[in-house]
Write a protein that holds these residues in place. Structure first.
Motif, PDB file in Angstrom:
ATOM      1  N   LYS A 114       5.758   9.891  -9.316  1.00  0.00           N
ATOM      2  CA  LYS A 114       6.323  10.742 -10.370  1.00  0.00           C
ATOM      3  C   LYS A 114       5.702  12.136 -10.373  1.00  0.00           C
ATOM      4  CE  LYS A 114       8.313   7.231 -13.077  1.00  0.00           C
ATOM      5  NZ  LYS A 114       9.177   6.722 -12.071  1.00  0.00           N
ATOM      6  N   GLY A 115       5.515  12.672  -9.181  1.00  0.00           N
ATOM      7  CA  GLY A 115       4.970  14.013  -9.053  1.00  0.00           C
ATOM      8  C   GLY A 115       4.212  14.185  -7.752  1.00  0.00           C
ATOM      9  N   CYS A 116       3.813  15.403  -7.503  1.00  0.00           N
ATOM     10  CA  CYS A 116       3.151  15.721  -6.246  1.00  0.00           C
ATOM     11  C   CYS A 116       1.766  16.301  -6.505  1.00  0.00           C
ATOM     12  CB  CYS A 116       4.003  16.710  -5.455  1.00  0.00           C
ATOM     13  SG  CYS A 116       4.253  18.266  -6.332  1.00  0.00           S
ATOM     14  N   THR A 117       1.123  16.707  -5.439  1.00  0.00           N
ATOM     15  CA  THR A 117      -0.230  17.239  -5.588  1.00  0.00           C
ATOM     16  C   THR A 117      -0.243  18.558  -6.342  1.00  0.00           C
ATOM     17  OG1 THR A 117      -0.042  18.215  -3.384  1.00  0.00           O
ATOM     18  CG2 THR A 117      -1.181  16.108  -3.562  1.00  0.00           C
ATOM     19  N   GLU A 130      -4.688  11.759 -17.917  1.00  0.00           N
ATOM     20  CA  GLU A 130      -5.193  10.518 -17.322  1.00  0.00           C
ATOM     21  C   GLU A 130      -4.302  10.054 -16.176  1.00  0.00           C
ATOM     22  OE1 GLU A 130      -5.925   7.523 -20.281  1.00  0.00           O
ATOM     23  OE2 GLU A 130      -7.184   8.865 -21.464  1.00  0.00           O
ATOM     24  N   THR A 131      -2.991  10.175 -16.338  1.00  0.00           N
ATOM     25  CA  THR A 131      -2.063   9.788 -15.280  1.00  0.00           C
ATOM     26  C   THR A 131      -2.298  10.623 -14.035  1.00  0.00           C
ATOM     27  OG1 THR A 131      -0.398   9.160 -16.915  1.00  0.00           O
ATOM     28  CG2 THR A 131       0.373   9.582 -14.684  1.00  0.00           C
ATOM     29  N   SER A 132      -2.461  11.922 -14.209  1.00  0.00           N
ATOM     30  CA  SER A 132      -2.686  12.795 -13.066  1.00  0.00           C
ATOM     31  C   SER A 132      -4.030  12.523 -12.396  1.00  0.00           C
ATOM     32  CB  SER A 132      -2.596  14.260 -13.487  1.00  0.00           C
ATOM     33  OG  SER A 132      -1.272  14.568 -13.858  1.00  0.00           O
ATOM     34  N   LEU A 133      -5.060  12.287 -13.188  1.00  0.00           N
ATOM     35  CA  LEU A 133      -6.365  11.963 -12.614  1.00  0.00           C
ATOM     36  C   LEU A 133      -6.281  10.696 -11.770  1.00  0.00           C
ATOM     37  CD1 LEU A 133      -8.592  12.790 -15.706  1.00  0.00           C
ATOM     38  CD2 LEU A 133      -8.597  14.007 -13.527  1.00  0.00           C
ATOM     39  N   LEU A 134      -5.573   9.684 -12.261  1.00  0.00           N
ATOM     40  CA  LEU A 134      -5.394   8.446 -11.511  1.00  0.00           C
ATOM     41  C   LEU A 134      -4.570   8.694 -10.246  1.00  0.00           C
ATOM     42  CD1 LEU A 134      -5.764   5.390 -11.266  1.00  0.00           C
ATOM     43  CD2 LEU A 134      -3.709   5.124 -12.666  1.00  0.00           C
ATOM     44  N   ASN A 135      -3.489   9.456 -10.374  1.00  0.00           N
ATOM     45  CA  ASN A 135      -2.662   9.745  -9.199  1.00  0.00           C
ATOM     46  C   ASN A 135      -3.434  10.514  -8.137  1.00  0.00           C
ATOM     47  OD1 ASN A 135      -0.248   8.453  -9.723  1.00  0.00           O
ATOM     48  ND2 ASN A 135       0.613  10.160 -10.846  1.00  0.00           N
ATOM     49  N   VAL A 136      -4.197  11.518  -8.535  1.00  0.00           N
ATOM     50  CA  VAL A 136      -4.959  12.301  -7.564  1.00  0.00           C
ATOM     51  C   VAL A 136      -6.018  11.434  -6.896  1.00  0.00           C
ATOM     52  CG1 VAL A 136      -6.549  14.241  -7.285  1.00  0.00           C
ATOM     53  CG2 VAL A 136      -4.455  14.525  -8.602  1.00  0.00           C
ATOM     54  N   ALA A 137      -6.685  10.581  -7.662  1.00  0.00           N
ATOM     55  CA  ALA A 137      -7.657   9.659  -7.059  1.00  0.00           C
ATOM     56  C   ALA A 137      -6.959   8.751  -6.042  1.00  0.00           C
ATOM     57  CB  ALA A 137      -8.345   8.838  -8.144  1.00  0.00           C
ATOM     58  N   THR A 138      -5.751   8.311  -6.359  1.00  0.00           N
ATOM     59  CA  THR A 138      -4.984   7.483  -5.428  1.00  0.00           C
ATOM     60  C   THR A 138      -4.598   8.270  -4.184  1.00  0.00           C
ATOM     61  OG1 THR A 138      -4.127   6.187  -7.280  1.00  0.00           O
ATOM     62  CG2 THR A 138      -2.924   6.039  -5.189  1.00  0.00           C
ATOM     63  N   PHE A 139      -4.089   9.506  -4.357  1.00  0.00           N
ATOM     64  CA  PHE A 139      -3.731  10.356  -3.207  1.00  0.00           C
ATOM     65  C   PHE A 139      -4.914  10.512  -2.266  1.00  0.00           C
ATOM     66  CE2 PHE A 139      -0.919  13.246  -6.140  1.00  0.00           C
ATOM     67  CZ  PHE A 139       0.043  12.257  -6.225  1.00  0.00           C
ATOM     68  N   GLY A 141      -7.810   8.830  -2.108  1.00  0.00           N
ATOM     69  CA  GLY A 141      -8.288   7.563  -1.540  1.00  0.00           C
ATOM     70  C   GLY A 141      -7.434   7.080  -0.385  1.00  0.00           C
ATOM     71  N   ILE A 142      -6.130   7.132  -0.556  1.00  0.00           N
ATOM     72  CA  ILE A 142      -5.236   6.692   0.517  1.00  0.00           C
ATOM     73  C   ILE A 142      -5.314   7.641   1.709  1.00  0.00           C
ATOM     74  CG2 ILE A 142      -2.802   6.399   1.138  1.00  0.00           C
ATOM     75  CD1 ILE A 142      -2.431   5.060  -1.597  1.00  0.00           C
ATOM     76  N   ALA A 143      -5.441   8.931   1.452  1.00  0.00           N
ATOM     77  CA  ALA A 143      -5.563   9.900   2.547  1.00  0.00           C
ATOM     78  C   ALA A 143      -6.837   9.648   3.362  1.00  0.00           C
ATOM     79  CB  ALA A 143      -5.559  11.321   2.000  1.00  0.00           C
ATOM     80  N   ILE A 144      -7.948   9.408   2.673  1.00  0.00           N
ATOM     81  CA  ILE A 144      -9.208   9.128   3.376  1.00  0.00           C
ATOM     82  C   ILE A 144      -9.085   7.834   4.175  1.00  0.00           C
ATOM     83  CG2 ILE A 144     -11.631   8.478   3.029  1.00  0.00           C
ATOM     84  CD1 ILE A 144     -11.628  10.456   0.632  1.00  0.00           C
ATOM     85  N   GLY A 145      -8.544   6.800   3.556  1.00  0.00           N
ATOM     86  CA  GLY A 145      -8.364   5.524   4.251  1.00  0.00           C
ATOM     87  C   GLY A 145      -7.461   5.646   5.468  1.00  0.00           C
ATOM     88  N   THR A 146      -6.348   6.368   5.293  1.00  0.00           N
ATOM     89  CA  THR A 146      -5.418   6.560   6.411  1.00  0.00           C
ATOM     90  C   THR A 146      -6.087   7.317   7.554  1.00  0.00           C
ATOM     91  OG1 THR A 146      -3.528   6.544   4.910  1.00  0.00           O
ATOM     92  CG2 THR A 146      -3.190   7.534   7.078  1.00  0.00           C
ATOM     93  N   ALA A 147      -6.812   8.366   7.217  1.00  0.00           N
ATOM     94  CA  ALA A 147      -7.500   9.145   8.253  1.00  0.00           C
ATOM     95  C   ALA A 147      -8.506   8.281   9.005  1.00  0.00           C
ATOM     96  CB  ALA A 147      -8.184  10.354   7.624  1.00  0.00           C
ATOM     97  N   GLN A 148      -9.229   7.423   8.297  1.00  0.00           N
ATOM     98  CA  GLN A 148     -10.214   6.557   8.948  1.00  0.00           C
ATOM     99  C   GLN A 148      -9.535   5.538   9.861  1.00  0.00           C
ATOM    100  OE1 GLN A 148     -13.599   7.026   8.767  1.00  0.00           O
ATOM    101  NE2 GLN A 148     -12.918   8.873   7.722  1.00  0.00           N
ATOM    102  N   VAL A 149      -8.437   4.947   9.410  1.00  0.00           N
ATOM    103  CA  VAL A 149      -7.715   3.971  10.221  1.00  0.00           C
ATOM    104  C   VAL A 149      -7.131   4.638  11.464  1.00  0.00           C
ATOM    105  CG1 VAL A 149      -5.657   2.483  10.286  1.00  0.00           C
ATOM    106  CG2 VAL A 149      -7.221   2.385   8.329  1.00  0.00           C
TER     107      VAL A 149
END
Length: 157
Positions: A114-117, A130-139, A141-149
């Motif tokens: 429901k939105g972008c960076t 709070e929604t944005s803080l959670l979304n940014v943490a998710t963005f 986290g997934i970016a770091i994980g994807t880069a590592q994989v």
């Protein structure tokens, strides 16, 4: 030492860019009362040409003019910077199909989130949503994980 490694070209242009982005979001909010974000640009722009009820919602038709200006400003700003500083053109060795696939995934993610960076990361975090803080943490986290994989798999551009 760490600053020189992370920012080999210095930090001043990052500061200037951040200040300009912040000022731009303040102007958009102060003049429209709407949080600046790019993810609804496509839907609001389609309201010009489509008569489908999905695209004729008030939230799209009432914001489509400034969203076009907002998006053109992003493109023109990058173009002016590139021309002014000679950093213009294709700057990646990533294949076009990977960029296209990544772009599609980003588009799907912005709809699911429901939105972008720009909306969540710049405006939402700045307003302590709070929604944005959670979304940014998710963005992030997934970016770091994807880069590592991807790095572990040995995938290169």
């Amino acid at each position: 030492m760490l600053a020189e490694t992370l920012l080999p070209n210095g930090w001043l242009h990052y500061l200037l860019g951040g200040l300009l982005i912040g000022a731009g979001t303040v102007v958009v909010y102060a003049t429209t009362g709407i949080t600046a974000g790019a993810s609804t640009f496509l839907e609001s722009t389609l309201s010009y040409v489509s008569d489908r009820s999905r695209f004729q919602q008030f939230r799209f038709t009432s914001t489509r003019d400034w969203r076009v200006v907002f998006t053109l400003g992003i493109v023109l700003g990058g173009t002016i910077y590139g021309l002014a500083f000679g950093e213009f053109g294709w700057t990646t060795e990533v294949q076009w199909w990977r960029l296209l696939f990544g772009g599609v995934l980003v588009g799907v993610g912005t709809r699911l989130g429901k939105g972008c960076t720009s909306g969540h990361g710049v405006c939402g975090v700045g307003s302590l949503s709070e929604t944005s803080l959670l979304n940014v943490a998710t963005f992030v986290g997934i970016a770091i994980g994807t880069a590592q994989v991807v790095q572990a798999l040995g995938v290169t551009p």
